[in-house]
Design a protein around this motif. Structure first.
Motif, PDB file in Angstrom:
ATOM      1  N   THR A  15       0.812  -1.233   0.040  1.00 30.99           N
ATOM      2  CA  THR A  15       0.161  -0.418   0.039  1.00 30.99           C
ATOM      3  C   THR A  15       1.062   1.549  -0.207  1.00 30.99           C
ATOM      4  O   THR A  15       1.669   1.741   0.382  1.00 30.99           O
ATOM      5  CB  THR A  15      -0.692   0.029   1.096  1.00 30.99           C
ATOM      6  OG1 THR A  15      -1.659  -1.279   1.291  1.00 30.99           O
ATOM      7  CG2 THR A  15      -2.015   1.410   1.036  1.00 30.99           C
ATOM      8  N   LEU A  16       0.774   2.199  -1.208  1.00 26.03           N
ATOM      9  CA  LEU A  16       1.630   3.554  -1.006  1.00 26.03           C
ATOM     10  C   LEU A  16       0.619   4.412  -0.150  1.00 26.03           C
ATOM     11  O   LEU A  16      -0.169   4.282  -0.136  1.00 26.03           O
ATOM     12  CB  LEU A  16       1.566   3.854  -2.925  1.00 26.03           C
ATOM     13  CG  LEU A  16       2.760   2.864  -3.284  1.00 26.03           C
ATOM     14  CD1 LEU A  16       1.866   3.412  -4.772  1.00 26.03           C
ATOM     15  CD2 LEU A  16       4.021   2.800  -3.143  1.00 26.03           C
ATOM     16  N   LEU A  17       0.926   5.527   0.184  1.00 25.63           N
ATOM     17  CA  LEU A  17       1.039   6.042   0.915  1.00 25.63           C
ATOM     18  C   LEU A  17       0.564   7.656   0.570  1.00 25.63           C
ATOM     19  O   LEU A  17       1.131   7.510  -0.517  1.00 25.63           O
ATOM     20  CB  LEU A  17       2.000   6.592   2.379  1.00 25.63           C
ATOM     21  CG  LEU A  17       2.305   6.193   3.222  1.00 25.63           C
ATOM     22  CD1 LEU A  17       3.904   6.194   3.896  1.00 25.63           C
ATOM     23  CD2 LEU A  17       1.222   5.299   3.998  1.00 25.63           C
ATOM     24  N   ASN A  18      -0.589   8.420   1.084  1.00 25.90           N
ATOM     25  CA  ASN A  18      -0.817   9.222   0.189  1.00 25.90           C
ATOM     26  C   ASN A  18      -0.156  10.802   0.547  1.00 25.90           C
ATOM     27  O   ASN A  18      -0.008  10.810   1.997  1.00 25.90           O
ATOM     28  CB  ASN A  18      -2.232   9.825   0.057  1.00 25.90           C
ATOM     29  CG  ASN A  18      -3.293   8.941  -0.059  1.00 25.90           C
ATOM     30  OD1 ASN A  18      -2.810   8.672  -1.069  1.00 25.90           O
ATOM     31  ND2 ASN A  18      -4.388   9.087   0.458  1.00 25.90           N
ATOM     32  N   GLU A  54      -1.797  12.132  -4.317  1.00 22.21           N
ATOM     33  CA  GLU A  54      -0.974  11.763  -4.761  1.00 22.21           C
ATOM     34  C   GLU A  54       0.366  11.073  -4.101  1.00 22.21           C
ATOM     35  O   GLU A  54      -0.078  11.010  -3.285  1.00 22.21           O
ATOM     36  CB  GLU A  54       0.221  13.293  -4.848  1.00 22.21           C
ATOM     37  CG  GLU A  54       1.545  13.053  -5.888  1.00 22.21           C
ATOM     38  CD  GLU A  54       2.604  14.395  -5.951  1.00 22.21           C
ATOM     39  OE1 GLU A  54       3.882  14.483  -6.274  1.00 22.21           O
ATOM     40  OE2 GLU A  54       2.072  15.097  -5.384  1.00 22.21           O
ATOM     41  N   LEU A  55       0.268   9.113  -4.851  1.00 22.29           N
ATOM     42  CA  LEU A  55       0.504   8.673  -3.998  1.00 22.29           C
ATOM     43  C   LEU A  55       2.383   8.797  -3.809  1.00 22.29           C
ATOM     44  O   LEU A  55       3.435   9.825  -4.589  1.00 22.29           O
ATOM     45  CB  LEU A  55       1.182   7.320  -4.742  1.00 22.29           C
ATOM     46  CG  LEU A  55      -0.923   7.271  -5.000  1.00 22.29           C
ATOM     47  CD1 LEU A  55      -0.566   5.641  -5.389  1.00 22.29           C
ATOM     48  CD2 LEU A  55      -1.298   7.329  -3.503  1.00 22.29           C
ATOM     49  N   GLU A  56       2.643   8.452  -3.006  1.00 25.29           N
ATOM     50  CA  GLU A  56       4.704   8.826  -2.684  1.00 25.29           C
ATOM     51  C   GLU A  56       4.792   7.946  -3.730  1.00 25.29           C
ATOM     52  O   GLU A  56       6.765   8.439  -3.988  1.00 25.29           O
ATOM     53  CB  GLU A  56       4.797   7.085  -1.481  1.00 25.29           C
ATOM     54  CG  GLU A  56       4.796   5.697  -1.615  1.00 25.29           C
ATOM     55  CD  GLU A  56       5.396   5.557  -0.008  1.00 25.29           C
ATOM     56  OE1 GLU A  56       5.702   5.868   0.524  1.00 25.29           O
ATOM     57  OE2 GLU A  56       4.484   4.199   0.160  1.00 25.29           O
ATOM     58  N   ASN A  57       5.379   7.129  -5.043  1.00 24.51           N
ATOM     59  CA  ASN A  57       6.074   6.897  -6.348  1.00 24.51           C
ATOM     60  C   ASN A  57       5.928   7.667  -7.160  1.00 24.51           C
ATOM     61  O   ASN A  57       6.224   8.381  -8.386  1.00 24.51           O
ATOM     62  CB  ASN A  57       5.426   6.175  -6.580  1.00 24.51           C
ATOM     63  CG  ASN A  57       3.744   5.286  -7.201  1.00 24.51           C
ATOM     64  OD1 ASN A  57       2.846   6.170  -7.124  1.00 24.51           O
ATOM     65  ND2 ASN A  57       4.177   4.154  -7.415  1.00 24.51           N
ATOM     66  N   GLY A  58       4.862   9.149  -6.347  1.00 23.10           N
ATOM     67  CA  GLY A  58       4.718  10.305  -7.727  1.00 23.10           C
ATOM     68  C   GLY A  58       3.056   9.932  -8.670  1.00 23.10           C
ATOM     69  O   GLY A  58       2.714  11.116  -8.935  1.00 23.10           O
ATOM     70  N   THR A  59       2.307   9.225  -8.704  1.00 22.23           N
ATOM     71  CA  THR A  59       1.833   8.634  -9.260  1.00 22.23           C
ATOM     72  C   THR A  59       0.234  10.046  -8.299  1.00 22.23           C
ATOM     73  O   THR A  59      -0.060  10.137  -7.347  1.00 22.23           O
ATOM     74  CB  THR A  59       0.817   7.417  -9.371  1.00 22.23           C
ATOM     75  OG1 THR A  59       1.896   6.043  -9.883  1.00 22.23           O
ATOM     76  CG2 THR A  59      -0.099   6.985  -9.593  1.00 22.23           C
ATOM     77  N   ILE A  60      -0.140  10.111  -9.241  1.00 20.57           N
ATOM     78  CA  ILE A  60      -1.510  10.459  -9.580  1.00 20.57           C
ATOM     79  C   ILE A  60      -2.954  10.290  -9.288  1.00 20.57           C
ATOM     80  O   ILE A  60      -3.420   9.695 -10.597  1.00 20.57           O
ATOM     81  CB  ILE A  60      -1.521  12.463 -10.502  1.00 20.57           C
ATOM     82  CG1 ILE A  60       0.032  12.904  -9.965  1.00 20.57           C
ATOM     83  CG2 ILE A  60      -3.296  12.819  -9.739  1.00 20.57           C
ATOM     84  CD1 ILE A  60       0.003  13.904  -8.782  1.00 20.57           C
ATOM     85  N   GLY A  61      -3.851   9.901  -8.389  1.00 19.66           N
ATOM     86  CA  GLY A  61      -5.016   9.050  -8.366  1.00 19.66           C
ATOM     87  C   GLY A  61      -6.053  10.228  -8.725  1.00 19.66           C
ATOM     88  O   GLY A  61      -5.658  11.632  -7.912  1.00 19.66           O
TER      89      GLY A  61
END
Length: 96
Positions: free
Chosen positions: A25-28, A41-48
């Motif tokens: 689970t990635l952190l916001n 924005e997730l910790e890997n830079g992905t935008i949801g």
């Protein structure tokens, strides 16, 4: 691997079996709410993008709509369109 003397090939079982990947689970890192949208924005830079609480894809189409409504340019300083992560990050800053 080959055994030259017998002409047979063999491979170890460990090479054939991949252990199952454990979901992570990635952190916001950042969140912003604008009307019925929630940008994350997730910790890997992905935008949801969530619309009315439901995750929607592709994110960029929704980000473009939000940018248009906010009057935010979708072009960078060189006149090229922002990618999804860049546009999402810009919108998060603008909304916050």
């Amino acid at each position: 691997m080959n055994n030259v003397a017998t002409g047979k090939s063999f491979i170890t079982m460990s090479k054939l079996i991949n252990p199952p990947a454990k979901p992570r689970t990635l952190l916001n890192l950042k969140e912003a709410i604008w009307h019925n949208y929630k940008l994350v924005e997730l910790e890997n830079g992905t935008i949801g993008v969530f619309l009315n609480g439901e995750f929607v894809t592709p994110s960029k189409l929704y980000l473009l709509d939000i940018a248009k409504e906010l009057g935010v340019s979708i072009l960078n300083g060189n006149g090229n369109p922002f990618n999804t992560r860049q546009l999402g990050s810009l919108l998060l800053k603008t909304i916050r």
